[in-house]
Design an enzyme around this catalytic site. Structure first.
Site, PDB file in Angstrom:
ATOM      1  N   GLY A   8       0.848  -1.188   0.000  1.00  0.00           N
ATOM      2  CA  GLY A   8       0.000   0.000   0.000  1.00  0.00           C
ATOM      3  C   GLY A   8       0.879   1.233   0.000  1.00  0.00           C
ATOM      4  O   GLY A   8       2.102   1.142   0.164  1.00  0.00           O
ATOM      5  N   SER A  12      -1.227   4.360   4.367  1.00  0.00           N
ATOM      6  CA  SER A  12      -2.436   3.730   3.835  1.00  0.00           C
ATOM      7  C   SER A  12      -3.127   2.851   4.871  1.00  0.00           C
ATOM      8  O   SER A  12      -4.263   2.432   4.677  1.00  0.00           O
ATOM      9  CB  SER A  12      -2.092   2.882   2.608  1.00  0.00           C
ATOM     10  N   SER A  15       0.386  -1.166   7.877  1.00  0.00           N
ATOM     11  CA  SER A  15       1.003  -1.737   9.082  1.00  0.00           C
ATOM     12  C   SER A  15      -0.057  -2.171  10.092  1.00  0.00           C
ATOM     13  O   SER A  15       0.027  -3.263  10.668  1.00  0.00           O
ATOM     14  CB  SER A  15       1.962  -0.732   9.724  1.00  0.00           C
ATOM     15  N   THR A  33      12.749  -3.267  10.528  1.00  0.00           N
ATOM     16  CA  THR A  33      13.934  -3.063   9.689  1.00  0.00           C
ATOM     17  C   THR A  33      14.430  -1.621   9.681  1.00  0.00           C
ATOM     18  O   THR A  33      15.431  -1.317   9.042  1.00  0.00           O
ATOM     19  CB  THR A  33      13.644  -3.508   8.237  1.00  0.00           C
ATOM     20  N   SER A  34      13.746  -0.743  10.411  1.00  0.00           N
ATOM     21  CA  SER A  34      14.147   0.680  10.445  1.00  0.00           C
ATOM     22  C   SER A  34      15.259   0.909  11.454  1.00  0.00           C
ATOM     23  O   SER A  34      15.131   1.701  12.387  1.00  0.00           O
ATOM     24  CB  SER A  34      12.945   1.565  10.796  1.00  0.00           C
ATOM     25  N   HIS A  50       5.458   3.650  15.551  1.00  0.00           N
ATOM     26  CA  HIS A  50       5.212   2.221  15.323  1.00  0.00           C
ATOM     27  C   HIS A  50       5.435   1.408  16.601  1.00  0.00           C
ATOM     28  O   HIS A  50       4.691   0.470  16.878  1.00  0.00           O
ATOM     29  CB  HIS A  50       6.119   1.696  14.201  1.00  0.00           C
TER      30      HIS A  50
END
Length: 197
Positions: A8, A12, A15, A33-34, A50
């Site tokens: 997306g 959007s 997550s 992965t950030s 997040h």
């Protein structure tokens, strides 16, 4: 077991939807992965958002390297994995590989890469695809339940730089590969998921 791919655009709802797919699992490993190799205030704020949104009971593993090895080592420990996201992992991996080869800082990478030949660029593409092939193979071999989140980069703006355009094309190819190998694929638009495979 195969995996579910969720794609997306930015913001959007992909997550949140991905997390909802695993809400009934007893133990989930969230592969974030950030990983911050370079200081970035805006990205740091996104990471914190997040972190606060995901269930407190989930275990978070922050990494973008050797994800296949991590899944192999822990596949008996967790009921499912959520990898978020493909775009950031591929970005981190690309700059990690390039900075290691060039032994230079982030600011100079774009200038140097502009002078790379098609063959030299294909080498990096091959290394990145190799990582994703190892991850998908490991998920299937360990019979692991997994959800992988990615960005639909073709729906965004066309980057101004040649590196940006090359990288957008690379991400599109990675997404095509992951969608082909996935058991299910969802496209999330305005918070509404649509099953497309």
């Amino acid at each position: 077991m195969s995996y579910t791919l969720v794609t997306g655009g930015a913001k959007s709802g992909k997550s949140s939807f991905s997390e909802s797919l695993l809400k009934n699992e007893a133990s989930v490993c969230y592969i974030a992965t950030s990983v911050m190799e370079y200081p970035d205030e805006e990205m740091n704020a996104r990471i914190q958002h997040h972190q606060m949104a995901r269930p407190a009971a989930w275990y978070t593993e922050e990494r973008f390297l050797a994800i296949d090895e991590w899944i192999k080592e822990t596949s008996q420990k967790y009921d499912a994995y959520l990898l978020d996201c493909v775009t950031i992992m591929t970005t981190n991996l690309f700059f990690h590989l390039l900075s290691k080869e060039l032994d230079t800082d982030l600011e100079r990478i774009e200038t140097v890469f502009d002078h790379y030949t098609a063959k030299e660029r294909q080498k990096f593409e091959g290394q990145i695809f190799s990582e994703w092939e190892k991850i998908t193979k490991t998920i299937m071999e360990t019979d692991t339940k997994a959800v992988i989140v990615t960005n639909e980069v073709g729906s965004g703006i066309v980057p101004m730089t040649s590196l940006g355009r090359w990288f957008q094309d690379l991400l599109g190819k990675v997404n095509q590969y992951l969608a082909k190998e996935a058991e299910q694929v969802y496209f999330v638009v305005c918070g509404i998921p649509q099953k497309i495979k």
